[in-house]
Design a protein around this motif. Structure first.
Motif, PDB file in Angstrom:
ATOM      1  N   ILE A 157       0.826  -1.214   0.000  1.00 20.68           N
ATOM      2  CA  ILE A 157       0.000   0.000   0.000  1.00 20.68           C
ATOM      3  C   ILE A 157       0.860   1.264   0.000  1.00 20.68           C
ATOM      4  O   ILE A 157       0.457   2.296  -0.550  1.00 20.68           O
ATOM      5  CB  ILE A 157      -0.993   0.004   1.184  1.00 20.68           C
ATOM      6  N   ARG A 158       2.036   1.193   0.594  1.00 21.12           N
ATOM      7  CA  ARG A 158       2.926   2.367   0.540  1.00 21.12           C
ATOM      8  C   ARG A 158       3.290   2.679  -0.912  1.00 21.12           C
ATOM      9  O   ARG A 158       3.292   3.845  -1.326  1.00 21.12           O
ATOM     10  CB  ARG A 158       4.183   2.095   1.360  1.00 21.12           C
ATOM     11  N   THR A 159       3.583   1.649  -1.693  1.00 26.26           N
ATOM     12  CA  THR A 159       3.890   1.841  -3.109  1.00 26.26           C
ATOM     13  C   THR A 159       2.695   2.439  -3.837  1.00 26.26           C
ATOM     14  O   THR A 159       2.851   3.285  -4.725  1.00 26.26           O
ATOM     15  CB  THR A 159       4.274   0.501  -3.758  1.00 26.26           C
ATOM     16  N   ALA A 160       1.490   2.007  -3.475  1.00 30.89           N
ATOM     17  CA  ALA A 160       0.276   2.547  -4.095  1.00 30.89           C
ATOM     18  C   ALA A 160       0.164   4.046  -3.852  1.00 30.89           C
ATOM     19  O   ALA A 160      -0.193   4.820  -4.753  1.00 30.89           O
ATOM     20  CB  ALA A 160      -0.956   1.829  -3.552  1.00 30.89           C
ATOM     21  N   TYR A 161       0.488   4.476  -2.636  1.00 27.22           N
ATOM     22  CA  TYR A 161       0.480   5.911  -2.318  1.00 27.22           C
ATOM     23  C   TYR A 161       1.521   6.658  -3.159  1.00 27.22           C
ATOM     24  O   TYR A 161       1.251   7.731  -3.710  1.00 27.22           O
ATOM     25  CB  TYR A 161       0.776   6.131  -0.835  1.00 27.22           C
ATOM     26  N   GLU A 162       2.705   6.101  -3.238  1.00 27.40           N
ATOM     27  CA  GLU A 162       3.788   6.773  -3.958  1.00 27.40           C
ATOM     28  C   GLU A 162       3.488   6.861  -5.454  1.00 27.40           C
ATOM     29  O   GLU A 162       3.774   7.883  -6.093  1.00 27.40           O
ATOM     30  CB  GLU A 162       5.104   6.035  -3.714  1.00 27.40           C
ATOM     31  N   GLU A 163       2.916   5.802  -6.011  1.00 27.62           N
ATOM     32  CA  GLU A 163       2.552   5.825  -7.428  1.00 27.62           C
ATOM     33  C   GLU A 163       1.423   6.813  -7.680  1.00 27.62           C
ATOM     34  O   GLU A 163       1.387   7.499  -8.712  1.00 27.62           O
ATOM     35  CB  GLU A 163       2.148   4.424  -7.887  1.00 27.62           C
ATOM     36  N   PHE A 164       0.494   6.899  -6.753  1.00 26.41           N
ATOM     37  CA  PHE A 164      -0.604   7.849  -6.860  1.00 26.41           C
ATOM     38  C   PHE A 164      -0.069   9.279  -6.904  1.00 26.41           C
ATOM     39  O   PHE A 164      -0.434  10.082  -7.766  1.00 26.41           O
ATOM     40  CB  PHE A 164      -1.556   7.672  -5.676  1.00 26.41           C
ATOM     41  N   VAL A 165       0.806   9.612  -5.964  1.00 31.02           N
ATOM     42  CA  VAL A 165       1.372  10.960  -5.897  1.00 31.02           C
ATOM     43  C   VAL A 165       2.187  11.266  -7.153  1.00 31.02           C
ATOM     44  O   VAL A 165       2.149  12.389  -7.681  1.00 31.02           O
ATOM     45  CB  VAL A 165       2.247  11.114  -4.630  1.00 31.02           C
ATOM     46  N   ALA A 166       2.918  10.257  -7.653  1.00 31.11           N
ATOM     47  CA  ALA A 166       3.713  10.456  -8.872  1.00 31.11           C
ATOM     48  C   ALA A 166       2.810  10.784 -10.058  1.00 31.11           C
ATOM     49  O   ALA A 166       3.134  11.643 -10.890  1.00 31.11           O
ATOM     50  CB  ALA A 166       4.537   9.202  -9.163  1.00 31.11           C
ATOM     51  N   HIS A 167       1.670  10.114 -10.133  1.00 35.55           N
ATOM     52  CA  HIS A 167       0.720  10.360 -11.225  1.00 35.55           C
ATOM     53  C   HIS A 167       0.154  11.774 -11.138  1.00 35.55           C
ATOM     54  O   HIS A 167       0.050  12.487 -12.146  1.00 35.55           O
ATOM     55  CB  HIS A 167      -0.417   9.335 -11.175  1.00 35.55           C
ATOM     56  N   VAL A 168      -0.212  12.186  -9.940  1.00 41.56           N
ATOM     57  CA  VAL A 168      -0.764  13.534  -9.747  1.00 41.56           C
ATOM     58  C   VAL A 168       0.279  14.595 -10.101  1.00 41.56           C
ATOM     59  O   VAL A 168      -0.020  15.583 -10.776  1.00 41.56           O
ATOM     60  CB  VAL A 168      -1.262  13.727  -8.296  1.00 41.56           C
ATOM     61  N   GLU A 169       1.507  14.372  -9.661  1.00 41.24           N
ATOM     62  CA  GLU A 169       2.570  15.336  -9.920  1.00 41.24           C
ATOM     63  C   GLU A 169       2.824  15.493 -11.418  1.00 41.24           C
ATOM     64  O   GLU A 169       3.070  16.602 -11.907  1.00 41.24           O
ATOM     65  CB  GLU A 169       3.849  14.899  -9.213  1.00 41.24           C
ATOM     66  N   ALA A 170       2.760  14.390 -12.145  1.00 38.15           N
ATOM     67  CA  ALA A 170       3.051  14.426 -13.580  1.00 38.15           C
ATOM     68  C   ALA A 170       1.893  14.977 -14.406  1.00 38.15           C
ATOM     69  O   ALA A 170       2.111  15.524 -15.489  1.00 38.15           O
ATOM     70  CB  ALA A 170       3.414  13.026 -14.067  1.00 38.15           C
ATOM     71  N   ASN A 171       0.659  14.850 -13.906  1.00 34.34           N
ATOM     72  CA  ASN A 171      -0.507  15.173 -14.729  1.00 34.34           C
ATOM     73  C   ASN A 171      -1.405  16.277 -14.179  1.00 34.34           C
ATOM     74  O   ASN A 171      -2.416  16.611 -14.800  1.00 34.34           O
ATOM     75  CB  ASN A 171      -1.359  13.915 -14.916  1.00 34.34           C
ATOM     76  N   LYS A 172      -1.064  16.838 -13.039  1.00 39.29           N
ATOM     77  CA  LYS A 172      -1.962  17.786 -12.364  1.00 39.29           C
ATOM     78  C   LYS A 172      -2.379  18.963 -13.244  1.00 39.29           C
ATOM     79  O   LYS A 172      -3.514  19.431 -13.158  1.00 39.29           O
ATOM     80  CB  LYS A 172      -1.303  18.299 -11.082  1.00 39.29           C
ATOM     81  N   SER A 173      -1.488  19.425 -14.096  1.00 38.22           N
ATOM     82  CA  SER A 173      -1.822  20.583 -14.927  1.00 38.22           C
ATOM     83  C   SER A 173      -2.765  20.234 -16.066  1.00 38.22           C
ATOM     84  O   SER A 173      -3.340  21.126 -16.701  1.00 38.22           O
ATOM     85  CB  SER A 173      -0.543  21.209 -15.498  1.00 38.22           C
ATOM     86  N   ASN A 174      -2.944  18.942 -16.327  1.00 35.34           N
ATOM     87  CA  ASN A 174      -3.800  18.516 -17.439  1.00 35.34           C
ATOM     88  C   ASN A 174      -5.098  17.853 -16.985  1.00 35.34           C
ATOM     89  O   ASN A 174      -5.910  17.444 -17.812  1.00 35.34           O
ATOM     90  CB  ASN A 174      -3.037  17.533 -18.338  1.00 35.34           C
ATOM     91  N   TYR A 175      -5.299  17.719 -15.673  1.00 34.99           N
ATOM     92  CA  TYR A 175      -6.525  17.107 -15.176  1.00 34.99           C
ATOM     93  C   TYR A 175      -7.739  17.981 -15.495  1.00 34.99           C
ATOM     94  O   TYR A 175      -7.716  19.190 -15.293  1.00 34.99           O
ATOM     95  CB  TYR A 175      -6.469  16.923 -13.654  1.00 34.99           C
ATOM     96  N   THR A 176      -8.794  17.346 -15.957  1.00 32.51           N
ATOM     97  CA  THR A 176     -10.074  18.026 -16.097  1.00 32.51           C
ATOM     98  C   THR A 176     -10.807  17.914 -14.756  1.00 32.51           C
ATOM     99  O   THR A 176     -10.349  17.220 -13.838  1.00 32.51           O
ATOM    100  CB  THR A 176     -10.922  17.373 -17.196  1.00 32.51           C
ATOM    101  N   ASN A 177     -11.962  18.552 -14.650  1.00 34.46           N
ATOM    102  CA  ASN A 177     -12.749  18.438 -13.416  1.00 34.46           C
ATOM    103  C   ASN A 177     -13.151  16.991 -13.169  1.00 34.46           C
ATOM    104  O   ASN A 177     -13.151  16.515 -12.033  1.00 34.46           O
ATOM    105  CB  ASN A 177     -13.994  19.323 -13.496  1.00 34.46           C
TER     106      ASN A 177
END
Length: 282
Positions: free
Chosen positions: A161-181
């Protein structure tokens, strides 16, 4: 004379029957052997699965350092394939994680961290390519949200589950500027369920995992608040400009200001939580 013929006749019949049974037994034995051989070749041992995973992470790092191939036009497919291939290798090796000794476990955690770093860089390269590789005058900014599948959350254990958190944060960091609502709604739904799952297995987590998860939570909350403020202000500003309205004294500025305070408060509270974790561990 007849008795002799009768005896010979039945002797031949018995002999033929024995030959038939022997042939069937030999055939059955061969088929069983072949089936067993096939099954063996498709099963990985712990060492094989680990080496396969390690080699894949190393190869991704090499590919990322090599830069982006701007001549290729199938990067949507390439990214999906790379993610699928990684997930397959991770699932194959992670089933043996409980059997690792301290040395291998440490290296395994390092490999996961190295993958997250490499994949974040690759996603950033990918997003840059999408924004510059225009189709019909419109930038391609659709984000792959397949990793935010909430169906996976109940399968997470104290081991991963720790890896799941880290992968989640990595995804947000890489894509946050392109997320739609809609993307943000999916992100937050996944986050809420991930947090619920973590709480359910909290007692099984190591102190180190609790610490790293706390850091991931702080980073996510700060990124989410900051990115949503920026996206909202940008969208409202664009729409208002098209309509010819002046927003210099509008509520948008006040909302952004208040949200900025919320970001600071969120980061402060999360930092306090991390401190509490450390204090409890001591």
């Amino acid at each position: 004379m007849k008795s002799t013929n009768f005896f010979k006749k039945h002797t031949l019949m018995y002999g033929a029957s024995l030959l038939l049974v022997s042939a069937q037994f030999a055939c059955s034995k061969t088929e069983t052997k072949d089936t067993t051989a096939t099954t063996t070749t498709t099963t990985q041992t712990s060492d094989q699965a680990y080496d396969d995973y390690k080699n894949y992470v190393t190869q991704m790092e090499t590919d990322v350092r090599g830069g982006w191939d701007s001549t290729a036009t199938d990067w949507d497919t390439r990214m999906e394939t790379a993610r699928t291939d990684y997930d397959q290798r991770y699932n194959a090796v992670n089933q043996y994680a409980g059997e690792f000794d301290d040395t291998r476990r440490t290296e395994y955690e390092d490999l996961q961290s190295r993958w997250n770093t490499a994949w974040t860089t690759r996603e950033q390269q990918y997003n840059t390519w999408k924004q510059t590789n225009q189709s019909g005058g419109k930038a391609m900014t659709k984000v792959d949200m397949s990793s935010m599948d909430v169906k996976k959350v109940p399968t997470y254990t104290a081991t991963n589950i720790r890896t799941a958190y880290e992968e989640f944060v990595a995804h947000v960091e890489a894509n946050k500027s392109n997320y739609t609502n809609d993307d943000w709604k999916m992100v937050e739904m996944y986050w809420d369920q991930l947090d619920d799952r973590k709480n359910a297995i909290q007692s099984q987590l190591s102190d180190k995992d609790k610490w790293e998860i706390a850091k991931a939570k702080t980073k996510y909350q700060t990124m989410k608040a900051g990115s949503k403020i920026g996206n909202t202000a940008s969208n409202v500003g664009s729409e208002t400009k098209e309509a010819g309205k002046d927003l210099s004294n509008s509520k948008v500025g006040e909302a952004t200001k208040d949200a900025g305070k919320a970001v600071g408060n969120t980061a402060k509270k999360a930092g306090q939580k991390i401190g509490d974790v450390v204090k409890d561990n001591d």
